[in-house]
Design a protein around this motif. Structure first.
Motif, PDB file in Angstrom:
ATOM      1  N   LEU A 111       0.833  -1.196   0.000  1.00 46.76           N
ATOM      2  CA  LEU A 111       0.000   0.000   0.000  1.00 46.76           C
ATOM      3  C   LEU A 111       0.871   1.250   0.000  1.00 46.76           C
ATOM      4  CD1 LEU A 111      -2.736  -0.955   2.636  1.00 46.76           C
ATOM      5  CD2 LEU A 111      -2.919  -1.021   0.144  1.00 46.76           C
ATOM      6  N   PRO A 112       0.398   2.334  -0.638  1.00 47.39           N
ATOM      7  CA  PRO A 112       1.151   3.591  -0.575  1.00 47.39           C
ATOM      8  C   PRO A 112       1.184   4.124   0.853  1.00 47.39           C
ATOM      9  CG  PRO A 112      -1.018   3.921  -1.559  1.00 47.39           C
ATOM     10  CD  PRO A 112      -0.832   2.442  -1.437  1.00 47.39           C
ATOM     11  N   ASP A 113       2.230   4.876   1.156  1.00 51.64           N
ATOM     12  CA  ASP A 113       2.396   5.402   2.514  1.00 51.64           C
ATOM     13  C   ASP A 113       1.540   6.655   2.699  1.00 51.64           C
ATOM     14  OD1 ASP A 113       3.194   5.844   5.059  1.00 51.64           O
ATOM     15  OD2 ASP A 113       5.262   6.415   4.583  1.00 51.64           O
ATOM     16  N   VAL A 114       0.225   6.421   2.734  1.00 51.82           N
ATOM     17  CA  VAL A 114      -0.747   7.498   2.950  1.00 51.82           C
ATOM     18  C   VAL A 114      -1.749   7.007   3.997  1.00 51.82           C
ATOM     19  CG1 VAL A 114      -0.519   8.401   0.600  1.00 51.82           C
ATOM     20  CG2 VAL A 114      -2.228   6.626   1.087  1.00 51.82           C
ATOM     21  N   PRO A 115      -2.507   7.932   4.621  1.00 45.43           N
ATOM     22  CA  PRO A 115      -3.492   7.501   5.624  1.00 45.43           C
ATOM     23  C   PRO A 115      -4.474   6.479   5.067  1.00 45.43           C
ATOM     24  CG  PRO A 115      -3.153   9.863   5.762  1.00 45.43           C
ATOM     25  CD  PRO A 115      -2.416   9.403   4.541  1.00 45.43           C
ATOM     26  N   VAL A 116      -4.807   5.509   5.911  1.00 50.37           N
ATOM     27  CA  VAL A 116      -5.700   4.406   5.526  1.00 50.37           C
ATOM     28  C   VAL A 116      -7.034   4.577   6.244  1.00 50.37           C
ATOM     29  CG1 VAL A 116      -6.056   1.905   5.703  1.00 50.37           C
ATOM     30  CG2 VAL A 116      -3.798   2.809   5.082  1.00 50.37           C
ATOM     31  N   ALA A 117      -8.127   4.436   5.514  1.00 50.05           N
ATOM     32  CA  ALA A 117      -9.461   4.516   6.116  1.00 50.05           C
ATOM     33  C   ALA A 117      -9.700   3.293   7.002  1.00 50.05           C
ATOM     34  CB  ALA A 117     -10.526   4.591   5.026  1.00 50.05           C
ATOM     35  N   GLN A 144     -19.318   5.756   4.018  1.00 47.48           N
ATOM     36  CA  GLN A 144     -18.151   6.514   3.581  1.00 47.48           C
ATOM     37  C   GLN A 144     -17.103   6.578   4.695  1.00 47.48           C
ATOM     38  OE1 GLN A 144     -17.815   7.561   0.349  1.00 47.48           O
ATOM     39  NE2 GLN A 144     -19.710   6.353   0.187  1.00 47.48           N
ATOM     40  N   PRO A 145     -15.809   6.529   4.341  1.00 48.45           N
ATOM     41  CA  PRO A 145     -14.759   6.608   5.365  1.00 48.45           C
ATOM     42  C   PRO A 145     -14.827   7.925   6.125  1.00 48.45           C
ATOM     43  CG  PRO A 145     -13.862   5.904   3.240  1.00 48.45           C
ATOM     44  CD  PRO A 145     -15.257   6.365   2.984  1.00 48.45           C
ATOM     45  N   ARG A 172      -0.569   4.478   7.531  1.00 50.32           N
ATOM     46  CA  ARG A 172      -0.552   3.109   7.001  1.00 50.32           C
ATOM     47  C   ARG A 172       0.058   2.103   7.975  1.00 50.32           C
ATOM     48  NH1 ARG A 172       3.833   1.944   2.708  1.00 50.32           N
ATOM     49  NH2 ARG A 172       4.979   2.147   4.681  1.00 50.32           N
ATOM     50  N   ASP A 173       1.242   2.409   8.507  1.00 54.01           N
ATOM     51  CA  ASP A 173       1.927   1.437   9.362  1.00 54.01           C
ATOM     52  C   ASP A 173       1.124   1.147  10.630  1.00 54.01           C
ATOM     53  OD1 ASP A 173       3.838   1.458   7.440  1.00 54.01           O
ATOM     54  OD2 ASP A 173       5.394   2.427   8.643  1.00 54.01           O
ATOM     55  N   MET A 174       0.538   2.181  11.215  1.00 54.33           N
ATOM     56  CA  MET A 174      -0.280   1.970  12.406  1.00 54.33           C
ATOM     57  C   MET A 174      -1.514   1.149  12.066  1.00 54.33           C
ATOM     58  SD  MET A 174      -2.080   4.739  14.974  1.00 54.33           S
ATOM     59  CE  MET A 174      -0.481   5.329  15.564  1.00 54.33           C
ATOM     60  N   ALA A 175      -2.153   1.449  10.934  1.00 56.76           N
ATOM     61  CA  ALA A 175      -3.348   0.717  10.536  1.00 56.76           C
ATOM     62  C   ALA A 175      -3.062  -0.757  10.312  1.00 56.76           C
ATOM     63  CB  ALA A 175      -3.936   1.337   9.269  1.00 56.76           C
ATOM     64  N   MET A 176      -1.863  -1.080   9.819  1.00 52.86           N
ATOM     65  CA  MET A 176      -1.509  -2.470   9.555  1.00 52.86           C
ATOM     66  C   MET A 176      -1.091  -3.229  10.826  1.00 52.86           C
ATOM     67  SD  MET A 176      -2.168  -2.922   6.390  1.00 52.86           S
ATOM     68  CE  MET A 176      -3.483  -1.700   6.576  1.00 52.86           C
ATOM     69  N   MET A 232      -8.347  -4.075   1.533  1.00 54.53           N
ATOM     70  CA  MET A 232      -8.815  -4.058   0.140  1.00 54.53           C
ATOM     71  C   MET A 232      -9.267  -2.655  -0.272  1.00 54.53           C
ATOM     72  SD  MET A 232     -10.944  -7.648   0.082  1.00 54.53           S
ATOM     73  CE  MET A 232     -11.647  -7.333  -1.535  1.00 54.53           C
ATOM     74  N   THR A 233      -9.943  -1.962   0.653  1.00 54.28           N
ATOM     75  CA  THR A 233     -10.363  -0.593   0.356  1.00 54.28           C
ATOM     76  C   THR A 233      -9.143   0.298   0.124  1.00 54.28           C
ATOM     77  OG1 THR A 233     -12.392  -0.836   1.667  1.00 54.28           O
ATOM     78  CG2 THR A 233     -11.628   1.409   1.243  1.00 54.28           C
ATOM     79  N   ALA A 234      -8.127   0.156   0.984  1.00 50.05           N
ATOM     80  CA  ALA A 234      -6.906   0.955   0.828  1.00 50.05           C
ATOM     81  C   ALA A 234      -6.179   0.621  -0.466  1.00 50.05           C
ATOM     82  CB  ALA A 234      -5.987   0.731   2.025  1.00 50.05           C
ATOM     83  N   ALA A 235      -6.334  -0.617  -0.941  1.00 41.84           N
ATOM     84  CA  ALA A 235      -5.660  -1.030  -2.176  1.00 41.84           C
ATOM     85  C   ALA A 235      -6.419  -0.604  -3.425  1.00 41.84           C
ATOM     86  CB  ALA A 235      -5.471  -2.542  -2.182  1.00 41.84           C
TER      87      ALA A 235
END
Length: 216
Positions: free
Chosen positions: A28-34, A42-43, A49-53, A108-111
């Motif tokens: 995933l790109p290093d941007v905020p993830v919903a 809606q998000p 990204r790293d925290m979300a994962m 999947m949404t982030a992708a």
């Protein structure tokens, strides 16, 4: 309480979640993830990204350790889960599966393969309610799961009557939640879940009080 099969299956499910997390971290790109979605689907909440994962898998792992290894050892015999260990294991397994599905939806949404994450969560929740309702009459009195009111915890007869009453109601609430997620307008989905949940909880609470009065 052993729960060997449930422990193995939960760890397999956690490994699937960890696989999604590792894939997301490196793809995933290093941007905020919903990570949170409003009633309209809606998000409305984001994490780096790293925290979300890491955060949701970490919470899931801590929950599994607590529920399957620590909690059963800490409960006194009067609150033991021994008589309901099969039901307890199945519910923990089902909740873990729901968490994995929710996390997969986030990744999947982030992708960019955006599923209707809210619909997935609500359908999964409805199916979980149906499962819980099916097993509710088999729950024996304990301090961890079930309809735990002052009257059910004080009298096993009240516990049994209340859970035989509440089981079909939970299954009905699950069907209503699932149907609402699949068929209702987007803005109604969460309201339907809340109505179904509150209705069955209130009805079960009142029934336990009434059952206790009748058995005096």
């Amino acid at each position: 309480m052993q729960l060997r099969s449930e422990k193995i299956l939960c760890l397999i499910l956690f490994a699937v979640m960890a696989g999604f997390a590792v894939w997301g971290r490196f793809n995933l790109p290093d941007v905020p993830v919903a990570v949170h979605f409003g009633p309209d689907g809606q998000p409305n909440g984001y994490q780096p990204r790293d925290m979300a994962m890491v955060l949701m898998p970490a919470i899931t792992f801590a929950t599994l350790i607590s529920c399957l290894w620590i909690l059963p050892r800490l409960l006194p015999k009067s609150a033991s889960l021994e008589r309901s260990q099969t039901v307890y294991g199945i519910i923990v397994l089902a909740v873990t599966a729901l968490l994995v599905v929710c996390f997969a939806g986030i990744v999947m949404t982030a992708a960019g393969n955006a599923p209707d994450t809210l619909k997935i969560v609500l359908v999964g929740t409805g199916l979980l309610f149906i499962l819980i309702g099916n097993y509710m009459p088999k729950m024996r009195r304990n301090w961890v799961m079930g309809i735990r009111t002052p009257w059910t915890l004080a009298d096993e007869r009240v516990w049994d009557k209340t859970h035989r009453f509440a089981g079909p109601l939970f299954m009905l609430s699950g069907l209503v939640t699932t149907g609402g997620a699949l068929l209702a307008p987007v803005d109604w989905r969460v309201a339907i879940l809340m109505f179904a949940t509150l209705s069955v909880c209130c009805a079960s609470y009142i029934y336990s009080w009434a059952a206790a009065r009748r058995l005096r």
